[in-house]
Design a protein around this motif. Structure first.
Motif, PDB file in Angstrom:
ATOM      1  N   SER A  61       0.806  -1.220   0.000  1.00 57.74           N
ATOM      2  CA  SER A  61       0.000   0.000   0.000  1.00 57.74           C
ATOM      3  C   SER A  61       0.839   1.271   0.000  1.00 57.74           C
ATOM      4  O   SER A  61       0.380   2.305  -0.449  1.00 57.74           O
ATOM      5  CB  SER A  61      -0.946   0.000   1.189  1.00 57.74           C
ATOM      6  OG  SER A  61      -0.198  -0.044   2.388  1.00 57.74           O
ATOM      7  N   HIS A  62       2.090   1.227   0.476  1.00 53.56           N
ATOM      8  CA  HIS A  62       2.916   2.427   0.547  1.00 53.56           C
ATOM      9  C   HIS A  62       3.852   2.588  -0.662  1.00 53.56           C
ATOM     10  O   HIS A  62       4.581   3.568  -0.751  1.00 53.56           O
ATOM     11  CB  HIS A  62       3.730   2.431   1.845  1.00 53.56           C
ATOM     12  CG  HIS A  62       4.674   1.273   1.943  1.00 53.56           C
ATOM     13  ND1 HIS A  62       4.262   0.023   2.308  1.00 53.56           N
ATOM     14  CD2 HIS A  62       5.997   1.175   1.685  1.00 53.56           C
ATOM     15  CE1 HIS A  62       5.287  -0.805   2.281  1.00 53.56           C
ATOM     16  NE2 HIS A  62       6.354  -0.141   1.907  1.00 53.56           N
ATOM     17  N   CYS A  63       3.849   1.667  -1.605  1.00 55.56           N
ATOM     18  CA  CYS A  63       4.734   1.727  -2.764  1.00 55.56           C
ATOM     19  C   CYS A  63       4.120   2.615  -3.842  1.00 55.56           C
ATOM     20  O   CYS A  63       3.004   2.374  -4.292  1.00 55.56           O
ATOM     21  CB  CYS A  63       4.987   0.333  -3.327  1.00 55.56           C
ATOM     22  SG  CYS A  63       5.934   0.336  -4.857  1.00 55.56           S
ATOM     23  N   GLU A  64       4.886   3.629  -4.280  1.00 63.40           N
ATOM     24  CA  GLU A  64       4.342   4.565  -5.262  1.00 63.40           C
ATOM     25  C   GLU A  64       4.174   3.958  -6.651  1.00 63.40           C
ATOM     26  O   GLU A  64       3.446   4.514  -7.476  1.00 63.40           O
ATOM     27  CB  GLU A  64       5.170   5.843  -5.325  1.00 63.40           C
ATOM     28  CG  GLU A  64       6.568   5.687  -5.836  1.00 63.40           C
ATOM     29  CD  GLU A  64       7.333   6.996  -5.774  1.00 63.40           C
ATOM     30  OE1 GLU A  64       7.270   7.759  -6.738  1.00 63.40           O
ATOM     31  OE2 GLU A  64       7.984   7.243  -4.744  1.00 63.40           O
TER      32      GLU A  64
ATOM     33  N   ASN B  73       0.912   7.425  -9.424  1.00 61.84           N
ATOM     34  CA  ASN B  73       0.322   8.765  -9.411  1.00 61.84           C
ATOM     35  C   ASN B  73       0.253   9.247 -10.851  1.00 61.84           C
ATOM     36  O   ASN B  73       1.283   9.467 -11.486  1.00 61.84           O
ATOM     37  CB  ASN B  73       1.199   9.696  -8.567  1.00 61.84           C
ATOM     38  CG  ASN B  73       0.679  11.108  -8.542  1.00 61.84           C
ATOM     39  OD1 ASN B  73      -0.164  11.505  -9.333  1.00 61.84           O
ATOM     40  ND2 ASN B  73       1.196  11.897  -7.619  1.00 61.84           N
ATOM     41  N   PHE B  74      -0.937   9.406 -11.367  1.00 60.05           N
ATOM     42  CA  PHE B  74      -1.088   9.785 -12.759  1.00 60.05           C
ATOM     43  C   PHE B  74      -1.078  11.296 -12.972  1.00 60.05           C
ATOM     44  O   PHE B  74      -1.419  11.776 -14.042  1.00 60.05           O
ATOM     45  CB  PHE B  74      -2.337   9.125 -13.349  1.00 60.05           C
ATOM     46  CG  PHE B  74      -2.205   7.622 -13.411  1.00 60.05           C
ATOM     47  CD1 PHE B  74      -1.297   7.034 -14.272  1.00 60.05           C
ATOM     48  CD2 PHE B  74      -2.958   6.815 -12.575  1.00 60.05           C
ATOM     49  CE1 PHE B  74      -1.142   5.650 -14.318  1.00 60.05           C
ATOM     50  CE2 PHE B  74      -2.809   5.429 -12.620  1.00 60.05           C
ATOM     51  CZ  PHE B  74      -1.895   4.853 -13.496  1.00 60.05           C
ATOM     52  N   ASP B  75      -0.639  12.052 -11.959  1.00 60.86           N
ATOM     53  CA  ASP B  75      -0.455  13.497 -12.136  1.00 60.86           C
ATOM     54  C   ASP B  75       0.824  13.791 -12.909  1.00 60.86           C
ATOM     55  O   ASP B  75       0.895  14.763 -13.642  1.00 60.86           O
ATOM     56  CB  ASP B  75      -0.393  14.214 -10.781  1.00 60.86           C
ATOM     57  CG  ASP B  75      -1.735  14.208 -10.072  1.00 60.86           C
ATOM     58  OD1 ASP B  75      -2.771  14.062 -10.749  1.00 60.86           O
ATOM     59  OD2 ASP B  75      -1.728  14.339  -8.832  1.00 60.86           O
TER      60      ASP B  75
ATOM     61  N   PHE C 185       3.458   0.305 -19.060  1.00 61.01           N
ATOM     62  CA  PHE C 185       4.402   1.358 -19.402  1.00 61.01           C
ATOM     63  C   PHE C 185       3.806   2.688 -18.991  1.00 61.01           C
ATOM     64  O   PHE C 185       2.726   3.068 -19.441  1.00 61.01           O
ATOM     65  CB  PHE C 185       4.711   1.368 -20.899  1.00 61.01           C
ATOM     66  CG  PHE C 185       5.599   2.510 -21.319  1.00 61.01           C
ATOM     67  CD1 PHE C 185       6.901   2.619 -20.845  1.00 61.01           C
ATOM     68  CD2 PHE C 185       5.140   3.484 -22.180  1.00 61.01           C
ATOM     69  CE1 PHE C 185       7.729   3.669 -21.229  1.00 61.01           C
ATOM     70  CE2 PHE C 185       5.956   4.537 -22.579  1.00 61.01           C
ATOM     71  CZ  PHE C 185       7.251   4.629 -22.103  1.00 61.01           C
ATOM     72  N   LEU C 186       4.518   3.398 -18.122  1.00 60.11           N
ATOM     73  CA  LEU C 186       4.115   4.721 -17.666  1.00 60.11           C
ATOM     74  C   LEU C 186       5.061   5.741 -18.269  1.00 60.11           C
ATOM     75  O   LEU C 186       6.276   5.650 -18.090  1.00 60.11           O
ATOM     76  CB  LEU C 186       4.178   4.801 -16.136  1.00 60.11           C
ATOM     77  CG  LEU C 186       3.380   3.754 -15.362  1.00 60.11           C
ATOM     78  CD1 LEU C 186       3.643   3.888 -13.865  1.00 60.11           C
ATOM     79  CD2 LEU C 186       1.899   3.862 -15.663  1.00 60.11           C
ATOM     80  N   MET C 187       4.510   6.720 -19.002  1.00 58.45           N
ATOM     81  CA  MET C 187       5.329   7.766 -19.606  1.00 58.45           C
ATOM     82  C   MET C 187       5.269   8.995 -18.719  1.00 58.45           C
ATOM     83  O   MET C 187       4.209   9.375 -18.227  1.00 58.45           O
ATOM     84  CB  MET C 187       4.831   8.108 -21.010  1.00 58.45           C
ATOM     85  CG  MET C 187       5.742   9.073 -21.752  1.00 58.45           C
ATOM     86  SD  MET C 187       5.168   9.424 -23.435  1.00 58.45           S
ATOM     87  CE  MET C 187       5.636   7.911 -24.256  1.00 58.45           C
ATOM     88  N   LEU C 188       6.432   9.609 -18.515  1.00 58.86           N
ATOM     89  CA  LEU C 188       6.511  10.809 -17.695  1.00 58.86           C
ATOM     90  C   LEU C 188       5.918  12.001 -18.435  1.00 58.86           C
ATOM     91  O   LEU C 188       6.074  12.122 -19.644  1.00 58.86           O
ATOM     92  CB  LEU C 188       7.965  11.104 -17.328  1.00 58.86           C
ATOM     93  CG  LEU C 188       8.666  10.032 -16.504  1.00 58.86           C
ATOM     94  CD1 LEU C 188      10.144  10.351 -16.368  1.00 58.86           C
ATOM     95  CD2 LEU C 188       8.025   9.901 -15.143  1.00 58.86           C
ATOM     96  N   ASN C 189       5.234  12.865 -17.709  1.00 56.70           N
ATOM     97  CA  ASN C 189       4.677  14.100 -18.277  1.00 56.70           C
ATOM     98  C   ASN C 189       5.696  15.223 -18.130  1.00 56.70           C
ATOM     99  O   ASN C 189       5.477  16.173 -17.396  1.00 56.70           O
ATOM    100  CB  ASN C 189       3.372  14.488 -17.559  1.00 56.70           C
ATOM    101  CG  ASN C 189       2.238  13.552 -17.862  1.00 56.70           C
ATOM    102  OD1 ASN C 189       2.168  12.989 -18.938  1.00 56.70           O
ATOM    103  ND2 ASN C 189       1.346  13.379 -16.910  1.00 56.70           N
ATOM    104  N   ARG C 190       6.833  15.098 -18.823  1.00 57.69           N
ATOM    105  CA  ARG C 190       7.890  16.109 -18.736  1.00 57.69           C
ATOM    106  C   ARG C 190       8.424  16.385 -20.137  1.00 57.69           C
ATOM    107  O   ARG C 190       8.709  15.456 -20.886  1.00 57.69           O
ATOM    108  CB  ARG C 190       9.035  15.627 -17.852  1.00 57.69           C
ATOM    109  CG  ARG C 190       8.620  15.517 -16.391  1.00 57.69           C
ATOM    110  CD  ARG C 190       9.723  15.047 -15.503  1.00 57.69           C
ATOM    111  NE  ARG C 190      10.956  15.786 -15.683  1.00 57.69           N
ATOM    112  CZ  ARG C 190      12.055  15.529 -14.994  1.00 57.69           C
ATOM    113  NH1 ARG C 190      12.068  14.566 -14.097  1.00 57.69           N
ATOM    114  NH2 ARG C 190      13.150  16.227 -15.200  1.00 57.69           N
TER     115      ARG C 190
END
Length: 127
Positions: free
Chosen positions: A2-5, A10-12, A25-30
């Motif tokens: 439960s504490h693992c990010e 976090n989809f922000d 696959f999670l792409m960074l919003n940068r």
């Protein structure tokens, strides 16, 4: 966990681009590292060495799909792909994740791979 990010992404600051039964696959919003992201197993695994054979094979299959999408969208000139394992190895989030970093010819560090820093005089071992 439960504490693992990465067990609870976090989809922000990242978005889910692709997924299969065992990983996503999670792409960074940068914009400074455009197209970069991570492939993570759905189940909590601390390092790549803890992946099951199915998770390993699913990661590889997803990596090929990710490359195709990044190639089409961002047209990189190369890639860095790798795992950081353990705190000394640079791992800061202890949920296995494969970095997928598109590289471009006009970058300051173009032509410098991940070993560049290891070979530097500043990185000499003390013992």
């Amino acid at each position: 966990m439960s504490h693992c990010e990465l067990c609870n992404p976090n989809f922000d600051y990242q978005k889910l681009i692709l997924e299969n039964d065992h990983c996503m696959f999670l792409m960074l919003n940068r914009t400074d590292i455009e197209g970069s992201g991570i492939i993570i197993p759905r189940q909590h695994r601390e390092t790549v060495f803890d992946l099951t054979e199915e998770e390993w094979n699913s990661t590889y299959a997803l990596l090929k799909e990710v490359k195709y999408i990044i190639d089409q969208e961002y047209k990189p000139d190369g890639y860095n792909v790798g795992w950081n394992c353990g705190s000394v190895g640079g791992q800061h989030i202890f949920h296995a994740h494969l970095h997928v970093l598109p590289r471009y010819a006009d970058e300051f560090y173009a032509g410098k791979g991940i070993r560049n820093w290891f070979k530097s005089s500043e990185n000499k071992r003390k013992s």
